[in-house]
Design a protein around this motif. Structure first.
Motif, PDB file in Angstrom:
ATOM      1  N   SER A 102       5.201  -7.147   5.913  1.00 59.59           N
ATOM      2  CA  SER A 102       5.906  -6.179   5.081  1.00 59.59           C
ATOM      3  C   SER A 102       5.437  -6.170   3.621  1.00 59.59           C
ATOM      4  CB  SER A 102       7.410  -6.445   5.132  1.00 59.59           C
ATOM      5  OG  SER A 102       7.689  -7.728   4.634  1.00 59.59           O
TER       6      SER A 102
ATOM      7  N   HIS B 294       2.994  -5.477   0.515  1.00 64.97           N
ATOM      8  CA  HIS B 294       1.939  -4.545   0.128  1.00 64.97           C
ATOM      9  C   HIS B 294       1.427  -4.988  -1.228  1.00 64.97           C
ATOM     10  CE1 HIS B 294       3.036  -1.616   3.254  1.00 64.97           C
ATOM     11  NE2 HIS B 294       4.259  -2.069   3.052  1.00 64.97           N
TER      12      HIS B 294
ATOM     13  N   HIS C 172      -1.487   1.673   1.981  1.00 69.80           N
ATOM     14  CA  HIS C 172      -0.116   2.088   1.724  1.00 69.80           C
ATOM     15  C   HIS C 172      -0.084   2.772   0.356  1.00 69.80           C
ATOM     16  CE1 HIS C 172       4.175   1.562   0.693  1.00 69.80           C
ATOM     17  NE2 HIS C 172       4.324   1.805   1.973  1.00 69.80           N
TER      18      HIS C 172
ATOM     19  N   THR D 158       1.177   4.407  -2.953  1.00 72.99           N
ATOM     20  CA  THR D 158       2.384   4.351  -3.777  1.00 72.99           C
ATOM     21  C   THR D 158       2.205   5.333  -4.923  1.00 72.99           C
ATOM     22  OG1 THR D 158       1.522   2.577  -5.166  1.00 72.99           O
ATOM     23  CG2 THR D 158       2.799   1.912  -3.247  1.00 72.99           C
TER      24      THR D 158
ATOM     25  N   THR E 125      -1.897   0.493  -2.355  1.00 75.88           N
ATOM     26  CA  THR E 125      -1.663  -0.907  -2.017  1.00 75.88           C
ATOM     27  C   THR E 125      -2.099  -1.124  -0.571  1.00 75.88           C
ATOM     28  OG1 THR E 125       0.634  -0.478  -1.371  1.00 75.88           O
ATOM     29  CG2 THR E 125       0.248  -1.190  -3.651  1.00 75.88           C
ATOM     30  N   TYR E 126      -2.230  -2.384  -0.207  1.00 76.03           N
ATOM     31  CA  TYR E 126      -2.758  -2.739   1.108  1.00 76.03           C
ATOM     32  C   TYR E 126      -1.844  -3.755   1.775  1.00 76.03           C
ATOM     33  CZ  TYR E 126      -6.701  -0.397  -0.916  1.00 76.03           C
ATOM     34  OH  TYR E 126      -7.486   0.563  -1.509  1.00 76.03           O
TER      35      TYR E 126
ATOM     36  N   SER F  50      -2.151  -5.725   9.081  1.00 71.12           N
ATOM     37  CA  SER F  50      -1.643  -5.273  10.379  1.00 71.12           C
ATOM     38  C   SER F  50      -1.357  -6.515  11.223  1.00 71.12           C
ATOM     39  CB  SER F  50      -2.688  -4.402  11.073  1.00 71.12           C
ATOM     40  OG  SER F  50      -3.822  -5.174  11.405  1.00 71.12           O
TER      41      SER F  50
END
Length: 82
Positions: free
Chosen positions: A22, A24, A57, A59, A64-65, A68
């Motif tokens: 969860s 980022h 991700h 924003t 952001t990263y 997985s």
């Protein structure tokens, strides 16, 4: 196939995310560990994204990263090997 530098970048992301799915983090959070190879970090990051180990991700401020499930599993596997 991941090269040694790709693996080093993935491990840096794992450390920055604290192995959390969860979390980022911005690129600067893990790229600073590889300051001598700025362009190579971007190449490795693109490769990790294309292989599905890292997720982008967006924003409001910057990209952001996140890891997985496959990225977390590979990080754990690499850490056990060391």
């Amino acid at each position: 196939m991941l090269m040694e530098f790709d693996r080093a970048v993935l491990l840096s992301i794992c450390r920055a995310c604290k192995m959390s799915k969860s979390a980022h983090v911005p690129e600067k959070a893990f790229a600073r560990r590889h300051t001598e190879a700025g362009r190579e970090v971007k190449k490795a990051l693109r490769k990790l994204i294309s292989l599905g180990y890292v997720l982008m991700h967006p924003t409001r401020g910057e990209m952001t990263y996140a890891l997985s499930k496959e990225g977390i599993a590979l990080c754990r596997e690499m850490q056990e090997g060391h």
